[in-house]
Design an enzyme around this catalytic site. Structure first.
Site, short mmCIF file in Angstrom:
data_model
loop_
_atom_site.label_atom_id
_atom_site.label_comp_id
_atom_site.label_asym_id
_atom_site.label_seq_id
_atom_site.Cartn_x
_atom_site.Cartn_y
_atom_site.Cartn_z
N GLN A 74 43.60 -5.32 72.97
CA GLN A 74 43.50 -3.97 73.51
C GLN A 74 44.29 -3.93 74.82
OE1 GLN A 74 41.36 -1.54 71.53
NE2 GLN A 74 42.11 -3.25 70.30
N ARG A 94 38.57 0.42 76.73
CA ARG A 94 39.99 0.53 77.05
C ARG A 94 40.78 0.83 75.78
NH1 ARG A 94 40.32 -3.06 80.48
NH2 ARG A 94 42.56 -2.96 80.84
N ALA A 115 35.11 5.50 72.60
CA ALA A 115 35.90 4.40 72.05
C ALA A 115 37.34 4.43 72.55
CB ALA A 115 35.87 4.46 70.52
N HIS A 116 38.11 3.43 72.12
CA HIS A 116 39.47 3.25 72.62
C HIS A 116 40.37 4.43 72.30
CE1 HIS A 116 40.33 0.76 68.70
NE2 HIS A 116 39.97 1.99 68.45
N GLY A 117 41.13 4.84 73.31
CA GLY A 117 42.13 5.88 73.13
C GLY A 117 41.60 7.30 73.09
#
Length: 222
Positions: A74, A94, A115-117
């Protein structure tokens, strides 16, 4: 506080807080007890992060292989704007490549997972126990009721309001109020309705067949 981290003027860092390498905490921001800020995270000015929230942990990225699950690095980070308040026990991951982003003036209740993004637009409000899957974009001035859940890689327009326990599985392109889920009812009624739900497809086919027979009887057709 790790080497290379930056803490702004008049910021307040509570007990057992950890701020990772190259993280940047803005002026006047408060980090309450037990907050963890991972490497490279950027938090704006005048924010309030409540106890035991984790910002910048790895997103849930894994690829299936013959040998099992292989972890995907990540490589992004988390960027948080100014005047953001985040409740206790939240997790903001991240990004895999691009940063997870929380815009200015967002308020987030306790026990929220981002969550990511994910991107949360300016002035939005998110109630407790909401979960966002990776890559979803929430517009500006949105509100999200408690325990709502978002599938991944969705786009939600500005000024959208999601009711509690809303199940968001598709894009929402128009502003307005949206709801899903089942309201509280006596358990006997719920059991009957659940049994009927399993027969909905069969019931729909039977209704269509009856409509066709009635139309044929009347000598009309669609």
């Amino acid at each position: 506080i790790a080497d290379g981290a930056s803490i702004g003027d008049n910021a307040w860092v509570g007990p057992n807080v950890w701020v990772g390498d190259r993280a940047n905490v803005g002026a006047g921001t408060q980090l309450r007890a037990g907050v963890a800020i991972y490497h490279g995270v950027v938090i704006g000015d005048d924010c309030l992060i409540h106890a035991n929230t984790v910002i910048g942990s790895d997103g849930f990225g894994f690829a299936p292989t013959n040998a099992g699950w292989e972890k995907i690095l990540q490589l992004g980070s988390v960027t948080i704007g100014d005047r953001v308040e985040i409740g206790a026990g939240c997790a903001i991951d991240r990004g895999a490549l691009e940063d997870t982003q929380i815009a200015d003036d967002v308020i987030i209740d306790n026990l929220v997972h981002i969550a990511h993004g994910v991107r949360v637009g300016r002035g939005s409000a998110i109630a407790g126990q909401v979960g966002f899957a990776g890559g979803t974009k929430l517009g500006e001035r949105c509100t999200v009721g408690g325990q709502a859940g978002f599938a991944g890689h969705l786009s939600i327009a500005d000024d959208v309001h999601i009711g509690g326990q809303g199940r968001v599985s598709r894009d929402v392109s128009e502003p307005g109020h949206y709801a899903s889920g089942t309201s509280l009812m006596p358990v006997r009624d719920w059991a009957r309705n659940a049994a009927r739900y399993e027969r909905l497809t069969d019931m729909a086919k039977r209704i269509e067949a009856l409509e066709k027979l009635l139309l044929e009887k009347d000598g009309t057709s669609q």
